[in-house]
Design a protein around this motif. Structure first.
Motif, PDB file in Angstrom:
ATOM      1  N   MET A  34      54.413  71.456  47.869  1.00 33.75           N
ATOM      2  CA  MET A  34      55.762  71.939  48.141  1.00 33.75           C
ATOM      3  C   MET A  34      56.731  71.320  47.135  1.00 33.75           C
ATOM      4  O   MET A  34      56.725  70.109  46.913  1.00 33.75           O
ATOM      5  N   LEU A  86      60.921  71.201  45.940  1.00 33.12           N
ATOM      6  CA  LEU A  86      62.299  71.550  46.276  1.00 33.12           C
ATOM      7  C   LEU A  86      62.885  72.424  45.181  1.00 33.12           C
ATOM      8  O   LEU A  86      62.820  72.085  43.996  1.00 33.12           O
ATOM      9  N   GLU A 140      65.939  63.913  49.134  1.00 37.34           N
ATOM     10  CA  GLU A 140      64.865  64.895  49.056  1.00 37.34           C
ATOM     11  C   GLU A 140      63.571  64.323  49.593  1.00 37.34           C
ATOM     12  O   GLU A 140      63.229  63.164  49.345  1.00 37.34           O
ATOM     13  N   GLN A 141      62.845  65.145  50.339  1.00 39.11           N
ATOM     14  CA  GLN A 141      61.498  64.794  50.754  1.00 39.11           C
ATOM     15  C   GLN A 141      60.529  65.310  49.689  1.00 39.11           C
ATOM     16  O   GLN A 141      60.547  66.494  49.347  1.00 39.11           O
ATOM     17  N   LEU A 192      50.358  68.020  55.865  1.00 41.45           N
ATOM     18  CA  LEU A 192      51.190  67.620  54.735  1.00 41.45           C
ATOM     19  C   LEU A 192      51.882  66.295  55.028  1.00 41.45           C
ATOM     20  O   LEU A 192      52.367  66.082  56.138  1.00 41.45           O
ATOM     21  N   ARG A 229      69.265  72.730  47.151  1.00 45.76           N
ATOM     22  CA  ARG A 229      69.763  72.092  48.368  1.00 45.76           C
ATOM     23  C   ARG A 229      71.261  72.417  48.532  1.00 45.76           C
ATOM     24  O   ARG A 229      71.992  72.485  47.549  1.00 45.76           O
ATOM     25  N   TYR A 288      62.421  75.582  49.609  1.00 50.45           N
ATOM     26  CA  TYR A 288      61.242  74.980  49.010  1.00 50.45           C
ATOM     27  C   TYR A 288      60.326  76.089  48.515  1.00 50.45           C
ATOM     28  O   TYR A 288      60.233  77.165  49.105  1.00 50.45           O
ATOM     29  N   GLN A 336      56.317  76.899  47.473  1.00 47.73           N
ATOM     30  CA  GLN A 336      54.940  76.428  47.636  1.00 47.73           C
ATOM     31  C   GLN A 336      54.011  77.369  46.885  1.00 47.73           C
ATOM     32  O   GLN A 336      53.624  78.412  47.383  1.00 47.73           O
ATOM     33  N   PHE A 371      56.691  66.083  48.727  1.00 45.60           N
ATOM     34  CA  PHE A 371      55.487  66.407  49.472  1.00 45.60           C
ATOM     35  C   PHE A 371      54.222  66.099  48.675  1.00 45.60           C
ATOM     36  O   PHE A 371      54.190  66.230  47.440  1.00 45.60           O
ATOM     37  N   GLY A 372      53.185  65.732  49.395  1.00 38.30           N
ATOM     38  CA  GLY A 372      51.864  65.615  48.814  1.00 38.30           C
ATOM     39  C   GLY A 372      51.162  66.959  48.810  1.00 38.30           C
ATOM     40  O   GLY A 372      51.696  67.944  49.335  1.00 38.30           O
TER      41      GLY A 372
END
Lengths: 115, 114
Positions: free
Chosen positions: A45, A47, B102-103, B91, A50, A37, A39, B105-106
């Motif tokens: 965040m 991706l 997939e996660q 988060l 994977r 990930y 940031q 994110f905010g």
């Protein structure tokens, strides 16, 4: 419990050059997913790439590729043709494929890109 | 399409105050996660919901932390009697059901406890 280790707190790369970020992990599971990930300073965040543990072929996404060594429990990220927009904190993360859905993150590597 | 949103983006609380942090996941996302990210560190898991069911709360650091998702959409993380060590970015992430997905994110809520 699974752990993820990123041994490089900070890395620098010249624009257009290639850089590799390291990640190792510890698990007793055989089926899992690994992630990188990004940031940026804005904090959201994103991706990058994977890898499924059951796949021997290393994942690639444009300028980003991984070197997945399952036996060594190593999962490095290679960024080719680095761009100024690649500057960010990069996190390696682990996720079990066996019911557990949480991500386990490493401490992160700050990547600086020099023009 | 809208991503994961969180509010407020910044919260300053005096020690001992209660705070409530809100997360709006992506529409249709079954799974919702809360993580705590201390300054300069990686996020650490707090809790996980599938729809309205809280399936894992093993990461909540104390009984002052409480999370809910009553209708399986919006979630609130509540911290009672805040302490200075609670200062962090919180988060929220959402995803479709399976662990493969997939996660997303905010932007996080930065909590500062004075």
């Amino acid at each position: 419990a699974q752990t993820v280790t990123q041994s490089q707190p900070e890395m620098s790369v010249q624009e257009a050059e290639t850089v590799t970020l390291s990640c190792t992990y510890d698990t007793s599971e055989s089926d899992y997913y690994l992630f990188w990930y990004k940031q940026p300073p804005s904090r959201q965040m994103i991706l990058v790439i994977r890898q499924e543990a059951y796949k021997q072929q290393n994942a690639t996404e444009n300028r980003f590729s991984v070197n997945f060594q399952k036996a060594a429990k190593s999962f490095s990220l290679k960024i080719s043709d680095s761009q100024l927009g690649d500057a960010a904190m990069y996190f390696c993360a682990y996720r079990s494929a066996n019911g557990g859905n949480k991500l386990v993150f490493g401490a992160g590597t700050i990547l600086r890109v020099k023009s | 399409g809208a991503g994961v949103s969180q509010s407020p983006r910044y919260k300053v609380a005096k020690r001992g105050q209660d705070v409530a942090l809100r997360c709006d996941p992506i529409s249709g996302h079954v799974s919702l996660f809360w993580y705590q990210q201390a300054l300069g560190q990686g996020p650490e898991f707090l809790t996980y919901f599938q729809n309205e069911a809280q399936l894992d709360k093993s990461g909540l650091p104390s009984d002052r932390f409480f999370a809910e998702r009553p209708e399986g959409s919006v979630s609130t993380l509540k911290i009672q009697r805040t302490q200075q060590e609670d200062s962090a970015v919180y988060l929220c992430a959402s995803s479709l059901a399976t662990s493969y997905n997939e996660q997303f994110f905010g932007p996080g809520t930065r909590l500062t406890v004075l």
